[in-house]
Design a protein around this motif. Structure first.
Motif, mmCIF file in Angstrom:
data_model
loop_
_atom_site.group_PDB
_atom_site.id
_atom_site.type_symbol
_atom_site.label_atom_id
_atom_site.label_comp_id
_atom_site.label_asym_id
_atom_site.label_seq_id
_atom_site.Cartn_x
_atom_site.Cartn_y
_atom_site.Cartn_z
ATOM 1 N N ASN A 43 41.821 38.299 44.278
ATOM 2 C CA ASN A 43 40.966 38.447 43.112
ATOM 3 C C ASN A 43 41.267 39.770 42.400
ATOM 4 O OD1 ASN A 43 39.028 37.929 41.228
ATOM 5 N ND2 ASN A 43 37.285 38.191 42.586
ATOM 6 N N VAL A 44 40.904 39.835 41.124
ATOM 7 C CA VAL A 44 41.028 41.047 40.341
ATOM 8 C C VAL A 44 39.830 41.945 40.652
ATOM 9 C CG1 VAL A 44 41.006 41.965 37.985
ATOM 10 C CG2 VAL A 44 42.290 39.876 38.509
ATOM 11 N N PRO A 45 40.042 43.259 40.810
ATOM 12 C CA PRO A 45 38.890 44.144 41.052
ATOM 13 C C PRO A 45 37.832 43.973 39.957
ATOM 14 C CG PRO A 45 40.946 45.336 41.384
ATOM 15 C CD PRO A 45 41.313 43.987 40.838
ATOM 16 N N PRO A 46 36.601 43.616 40.312
ATOM 17 C CA PRO A 46 35.604 43.273 39.288
ATOM 18 C C PRO A 46 35.135 44.460 38.470
ATOM 19 C CG PRO A 46 34.619 43.309 41.488
ATOM 20 C CD PRO A 46 36.095 43.467 41.678
ATOM 21 N N ASN A 47 35.401 45.685 38.946
ATOM 22 C CA ASN A 47 34.911 46.858 38.233
ATOM 23 C C ASN A 47 35.978 47.506 37.358
ATOM 24 O OD1 ASN A 47 36.488 47.709 40.324
ATOM 25 N ND2 ASN A 47 35.159 49.386 40.980
ATOM 26 N N HIS A 48 37.123 46.849 37.187
ATOM 27 C CA HIS A 48 38.163 47.430 36.355
ATOM 28 C C HIS A 48 37.699 47.446 34.899
ATOM 29 C CE1 HIS A 48 42.001 48.125 34.350
ATOM 30 N NE2 HIS A 48 42.429 48.597 35.504
ATOM 31 N N ASP A 49 37.819 48.595 34.245
ATOM 32 C CA ASP A 49 37.224 48.788 32.923
ATOM 33 C C ASP A 49 37.630 47.724 31.908
ATOM 34 O OD1 ASP A 49 35.825 50.959 33.739
ATOM 35 O OD2 ASP A 49 37.157 52.463 32.861
ATOM 36 N N SER A 50 38.936 47.450 31.809
ATOM 37 C CA SER A 50 39.398 46.556 30.749
ATOM 38 C C SER A 50 39.021 45.103 30.999
ATOM 39 C CB SER A 50 40.921 46.671 30.586
ATOM 40 O OG SER A 50 41.578 46.158 31.715
ATOM 41 N N LEU A 51 38.632 44.780 32.238
ATOM 42 C CA LEU A 51 38.320 43.387 32.572
ATOM 43 C C LEU A 51 36.887 43.220 33.078
ATOM 44 C CD1 LEU A 51 41.638 42.451 34.437
ATOM 45 C CD2 LEU A 51 41.105 42.165 32.016
ATOM 46 N N ARG A 52 36.038 44.184 32.770
ATOM 47 C CA ARG A 52 34.699 44.157 33.363
ATOM 48 C C ARG A 52 33.837 42.994 32.852
ATOM 49 N NH1 ARG A 52 34.974 48.419 29.892
ATOM 50 N NH2 ARG A 52 33.460 48.543 28.186
ATOM 51 N N HIS A 53 34.195 42.439 31.679
ATOM 52 C CA HIS A 53 33.418 41.327 31.137
ATOM 53 C C HIS A 53 34.066 39.972 31.438
ATOM 54 C CE1 HIS A 53 30.878 44.209 29.191
ATOM 55 N NE2 HIS A 53 31.853 44.662 28.437
ATOM 56 N N VAL A 54 35.118 39.983 32.241
ATOM 57 C CA VAL A 54 35.858 38.758 32.541
ATOM 58 C C VAL A 54 35.439 38.256 33.916
ATOM 59 C CG1 VAL A 54 38.139 37.739 32.766
ATOM 60 C CG2 VAL A 54 37.782 39.637 31.184
ATOM 61 N N ARG A 55 35.172 36.971 34.008
ATOM 62 C CA ARG A 55 34.666 36.417 35.259
ATOM 63 C C ARG A 55 35.729 35.589 35.972
ATOM 64 N NH1 ARG A 55 29.400 32.571 36.194
ATOM 65 N NH2 ARG A 55 29.543 32.512 38.453
ATOM 66 N N GLY A 56 35.823 35.769 37.281
ATOM 67 C CA GLY A 56 36.790 35.024 38.071
ATOM 68 C C GLY A 56 36.136 33.960 38.934
ATOM 69 N N PHE A 57 36.852 32.846 39.128
ATOM 70 C CA PHE A 57 36.414 31.749 39.982
ATOM 71 C C PHE A 57 37.524 31.435 40.969
ATOM 72 C CE2 PHE A 57 33.910 31.280 36.182
ATOM 73 C CZ PHE A 57 32.683 30.764 36.592
ATOM 74 N N GLN A 58 37.174 31.314 42.230
ATOM 75 C CA GLN A 58 38.171 30.951 43.239
ATOM 76 C C GLN A 58 38.404 29.448 43.191
ATOM 77 O OE1 GLN A 58 37.365 32.330 47.211
ATOM 78 N NE2 GLN A 58 39.495 32.047 47.832
ATOM 79 N N VAL A 59 39.664 29.060 43.035
ATOM 80 C CA VAL A 59 40.021 27.653 42.875
ATOM 81 C C VAL A 59 41.234 27.340 43.747
ATOM 82 C CG1 VAL A 59 40.971 25.941 41.261
ATOM 83 C CG2 VAL A 59 39.076 27.404 40.539
ATOM 84 N N ASP A 60 41.206 26.191 44.408
ATOM 85 C CA ASP A 60 42.360 25.661 45.137
ATOM 86 C C ASP A 60 42.981 24.577 44.267
ATOM 87 O OD1 ASP A 60 44.210 24.448 46.782
ATOM 88 O OD2 ASP A 60 42.911 24.403 48.549
ATOM 89 N N LEU A 61 44.116 24.869 43.672
ATOM 90 C CA LEU A 61 44.725 23.919 42.734
ATOM 91 C C LEU A 61 45.241 22.660 43.415
ATOM 92 C CD1 LEU A 61 46.672 26.198 40.244
ATOM 93 C CD2 LEU A 61 44.574 24.911 39.840
ATOM 94 N N ARG A 62 45.482 22.743 44.705
ATOM 95 C CA ARG A 62 45.971 21.546 45.396
ATOM 96 C C ARG A 62 44.887 20.477 45.479
ATOM 97 N NH1 ARG A 62 48.419 24.186 50.747
ATOM 98 N NH2 ARG A 62 46.477 25.336 50.517
ATOM 99 N N THR A 63 43.634 20.905 45.590
ATOM 100 C CA THR A 63 42.517 19.955 45.710
ATOM 101 C C THR A 63 41.616 19.947 44.485
ATOM 102 O OG1 THR A 63 41.057 21.619 46.714
ATOM 103 C CG2 THR A 63 42.486 20.346 48.195
ATOM 104 N N GLY A 64 41.667 21.016 43.704
ATOM 105 C CA GLY A 64 40.763 21.152 42.568
ATOM 106 C C GLY A 64 39.431 21.776 42.934
#
Length: 320
Positions: A43-64
């Motif tokens: 994952n991307v560090p959630p407190n990084h200044d330039s990406l602080r408003h960007v949300r990440g979701f963990q996804v397994d592309l093999r299964t969806g």
């Protein structure tokens, strides 16, 4: 682009990788975009200044697994940029099943089809390795006849998208080079590796008979931003396949020579060798240089020459 708005988020699949991080950084500057990304393990560090408003979701592309959470919380996206892949040819050769499971976006198109009246634009990163490599300057309409598992998985991905989704742009990318993203990645970057090797003063072998059209990462980002802007301006469906390369056809040895000239290294450190002298555990296409006129004409841009991209990546000349 600033006055245009999307009805839905921009989703970067594989946002914690090299291209994904560059893309997130520049998209985040366009504050009108609701921006989300997927990651597999890293994952991307959630407190990084330039990406602080960007949300990440963990996804397994093999299964969806994990994709439904995105649409349940945010609704259907407006644009999906698929940067995720197993892109190291030797890794694909060693585990073909996994390569096809990850590189062919079956779970992604299945998820997209679940939206009743929304047809998000899918921008899919493919590769120059879909071509066989027996001639120079391939065009988009040329036959795809890859020589390794990686290329075969990406051809299958392209066919799957064309058969299962009606709103897409497929970008056949060459070697992507450029600076580290705002959050540095651990992978070896091609121009930095050449620079580091030559700066050590060691003679190093470089292939003289494998030709590519390396593409500057900021050009790749620009292309994707323009495609998104074109969607918001024009509307409607796209069904495009575009070669995404730089303007220069270069061997690995010629790439090293450019780095040496930019940085002031001794050209005699570069040993020109045939690719057949090294067993890399995977067959590599000799010449998959690409014609990029269709891309430049469609988007009204000029791709960055390799020497200029190297200067922007590595900075000023090496002091003598």
């Amino acid at each position: 682009m600033s006055e245009l708005e999307l009805e839905g988020a921009v989703l970067v699949v594989g946002g914690s990788g090299y291209l994904g991080l560059h893309l997130l950084h520049y998209l985040a500057a366009e504050t009108k975009y609701q921006l989300v990304y997927t990651f597999n393990k890293l994952n991307v560090p959630p407190n990084h200044d330039s990406l602080r408003h960007v949300r990440g979701f963990q996804v397994d592309l093999r299964t969806g697994e994990g994709l439904d959470q995105i649409s349940q919380e945010l609704g259907p996206p407006a644009v999906v940029v698929n940067c995720a892949a197993i892109s190291v040819p030797r890794e694909c050769e060693e585990d073909p099943e996994r390569a096809h499971e990850v590189n062919v976006p079956r779970s992604l198109t299945r998820w997209l089809k679940s939206f009743d009246h929304k047809k998000p634009l899918l921008i899919h990163l493919s590769t120059d390795q879909v071509y066989q490599g027996t001639k120079s300057f391939y065009k988009e309409d040329d036959e795809t006849n890859p020589v390794n598992v990686y290329g075969k998985s990406k051809v299958e991905a392209e066919k799957h998208i064309r058969s299962n989704w009606e709103n897409y742009v497929i970008l056949r990318s060459s070697i992507i080079y450029g600076p580290q993203p705002v959050i540095p990645v651990q992978k070896t970057l091609p121009v930095q590796w050449i620079d580091s090797t030559l700066s050590s003063g060691r003679e190093t072998d470089f292939f003289e008979d494998e030709f590519r059209c390396p593409v500057y990462v900021k050009d790749v980002v620009k292309v994707i931003l323009l495609l998104i802007a074109n969607l918001t301006a024009e509307g409607g469906f796209s069904q495009l396949v575009l070669n995404l390369g730089g303007p220069d056809r270069l061997s690995r040895a010629q790439m090293a020579e450019v780095v040496a000239e930019v940085r002031g290294y001794d050209l005699s450190l570069i040993n020109h060798v045939k690719s057949s002298t090294v067993n890399r555990g995977v067959q590599s296409p000799p010449d998959i240089s690409m014609e990029v006129t269709r891309l430049e004409t469609f988007l009204g841009i000029t791709m960055t020459k390799f020497a200029d991209g190297v200067r922007q990546t590595l900075g000023p000349l090496k002091a003598h």
